[in-house]
Design a protein around this motif. Sequence first.
Motif, PDB file in Angstrom:
ATOM      1  N   PRO A  54      33.385 109.450  30.629  1.00 51.44           N
ATOM      2  CA  PRO A  54      32.738 108.267  30.897  1.00 51.44           C
ATOM      3  C   PRO A  54      31.397 108.745  31.086  1.00 51.44           C
ATOM      4  N   GLY A  55      30.512 107.607  30.578  1.00 49.18           N
ATOM      5  CA  GLY A  55      28.880 107.697  31.591  1.00 49.18           C
ATOM      6  C   GLY A  55      27.919 109.271  31.098  1.00 49.18           C
ATOM      7  N   VAL A  79      28.743  93.128  18.002  1.00 49.03           N
ATOM      8  CA  VAL A  79      27.931  94.740  17.020  1.00 49.03           C
ATOM      9  C   VAL A  79      28.303  96.556  18.200  1.00 49.03           C
ATOM     10  N   LYS A  80      29.029  96.980  17.125  1.00 48.52           N
ATOM     11  CA  LYS A  80      29.084  98.022  17.557  1.00 48.52           C
ATOM     12  C   LYS A  80      27.863  99.641  17.267  1.00 48.52           C
ATOM     13  N   THR A 131      32.445 101.766  24.745  1.00 53.02           N
ATOM     14  CA  THR A 131      32.337 101.122  26.556  1.00 53.02           C
ATOM     15  C   THR A 131      30.831 102.126  25.848  1.00 53.02           C
ATOM     16  N   THR A 132      29.921 101.702  26.657  1.00 50.42           N
ATOM     17  CA  THR A 132      28.653 102.219  26.564  1.00 50.42           C
ATOM     18  C   THR A 132      28.470 103.306  27.647  1.00 50.42           C
ATOM     19  N   GLY A 133      27.657 104.451  26.246  1.00 44.50           N
ATOM     20  CA  GLY A 133      27.730 105.420  27.155  1.00 44.50           C
ATOM     21  C   GLY A 133      28.721 107.193  27.208  1.00 44.50           C
ATOM     22  N   THR A 134      30.019 106.227  27.259  1.00 40.94           N
ATOM     23  CA  THR A 134      30.908 107.142  26.768  1.00 40.94           C
ATOM     24  C   THR A 134      30.865 107.449  25.805  1.00 40.94           C
ATOM     25  N   ALA A 135      32.010 109.438  25.139  1.00 41.29           N
ATOM     26  CA  ALA A 135      31.320 110.228  24.746  1.00 41.29           C
ATOM     27  C   ALA A 135      33.257 110.681  24.311  1.00 41.29           C
ATOM     28  N   VAL A 193      31.974 115.231  18.464  1.00 42.46           N
ATOM     29  CA  VAL A 193      31.583 114.663  19.571  1.00 42.46           C
ATOM     30  C   VAL A 193      30.937 113.215  19.083  1.00 42.46           C
ATOM     31  N   LEU A 194      31.481 112.032  19.538  1.00 36.81           N
ATOM     32  CA  LEU A 194      31.339 110.967  19.383  1.00 36.81           C
ATOM     33  C   LEU A 194      30.954 110.150  20.725  1.00 36.81           C
ATOM     34  N   PHE A 195      29.778 109.819  20.197  1.00 42.07           N
ATOM     35  CA  PHE A 195      28.670 108.607  21.352  1.00 42.07           C
ATOM     36  C   PHE A 195      28.968 107.086  21.038  1.00 42.07           C
ATOM     37  N   TYR A 196      29.316 106.523  22.422  1.00 46.28           N
ATOM     38  CA  TYR A 196      29.648 105.168  22.019  1.00 46.28           C
ATOM     39  C   TYR A 196      27.584 104.361  22.891  1.00 46.28           C
ATOM     40  N   LEU A 197      27.484 103.995  21.756  1.00 47.76           N
ATOM     41  CA  LEU A 197      25.936 103.067  22.280  1.00 47.76           C
ATOM     42  C   LEU A 197      25.794 101.839  22.409  1.00 47.76           C
TER      43      LEU A 197
END
Length: 508
Positions: free
Chosen positions: A157-158, A458-459, A422-426, A370-374
């Motif tokens: 997270p973060g 939107v994701k 979740t925004t910012g989570t990888a 490595v996947l980033f949730y924007l």
Amino acid sequence: MEEIQEEFLEQEEEESILSKNLISSRYNAPFRSTRMHIQRSNVCSRAYFVVVMVFFHVYILNVIALLLYVHYNNGPGDLVSADGDASAPVRDSRSRLPQPAPPSAGKLHDEEDYSQSFSLHRIEGIRVGHIQQVSIVPERTHEMKTLSLKPLLFEIPGFLSEEECRVVVQLAQLKGLMNSQPLTPSQGQESNQPLLSFSTEEVFSLLDLNQDGFLQKQEILSHSRSRDGTWLSPDSLRQILTGLEACLTGMLTLGDFRQVYDVSHQPQQQRSGKLHTHFKQRSRHTWLYQGPGSHHVLQTLRKRVMGLTRLPSSLVELSEPLQVNRYEPRDFSSSHYDSSSSLPETTCAHTRLAGNTSALTEVSCRYLTVLFYLSSAEDGGETTFPVADNRTYDEQALIQDGVDLTDTQQTCGKGNLRIKPTTGTALLWYNHLSDGRGWMGELDEYSLHGDCPVRRGVKWVASSWVNVDPDHQQQARYQRLVAQRHQTKSGMEDQYYPLSHSDLHLDL
């Protein structure tokens, strides 16, 4: 009598005096020698202390000189992170790819010795739910949680701030998004589509380059690729070449080819009993370059990937650009693998510069993702791993009560593991197992994953892949070739410019 007694008493007094003197002399002599010994010991201990202190100072000076030598010999980049902050983790020396030296006297290092001198770092998962502290950015530690062991999957997270996520989204919008296309067979997915619309006789005629009525191996291999990915899939080629090897003449007649070709185009389920579904995806995507000259947020993101994965910078920098995807309502991707199985007739797309020209097809070789949730979708859009941590893996088990678990449109809720964006989570997971010798092994079948349909909102996600060739000698040749082509001329032999992948991944 009185005189005799007085003489006797005098003799006794004299004897007592003599005995006292003797006793005192016996005790005084050792006392004096002891004092002299103490004085000599003081002199020796004082000299010994001086000698020890001199050697101690010399040792400290030697250690300082050695550290300075190592620092200036290797360069400051080896002691601090690429961001220039000493608080970032120092990568394990075992995971450092040796920088290829320029050829001297026209001869390169032996490939076998070169390839055995490095390995790939792999984070330990410990157990599901285990949390470990990682240092990725200065003056801050992140918590990395183990979500599964099969595949080895972590959540951080973060990892990005909301501002950094916003910048990446804006850059993707400025670059322009295109509709995502289903993966082609060259990216590791089989195709059951018919070979264009040609008959068996027409295919035979097209393959028969010299029109002698026979098919040789080189004629078949010369048609092993096409731009649309439908010309002779890898499975069809394997069937045809197997039939060719069974012929004593080493050539196929039209009759022989008809038998082999018809078998190769039977449905995949009938031939092998295994399930191979079409990959389906509906989203929009673009690629963002992260090398020198790119936005500082993109460069920072790549450096954090290096710090998180503890892989050599030269390996990460030569991997694919950052892929950004936008999922709108009802957009999804069915379950798939990011990487491909290693087969003798395939070669990795990223090492094609040093590739085997006789390989039948090129595939994507991705050691990890490595996947980033924007952004955070309002509803839906989870990342699903349908078979994560199953006791065993069986393709037939993906069909339950007539329902295909890889079809995320219908069965997303039945997957073993679902992760809400979740925004910012990888997320970090390994697409391949270890080969037991520190290198990339077989494809981890448990890494099957997909994207559940977005129901509302939107994701935005970004994917960073680290490309590694399962053949470490091939990877070493590729690294050496890139080093020779892109080495700077300023005397900095260890500085590399990243290779452009614009011509490698246009169809991804």
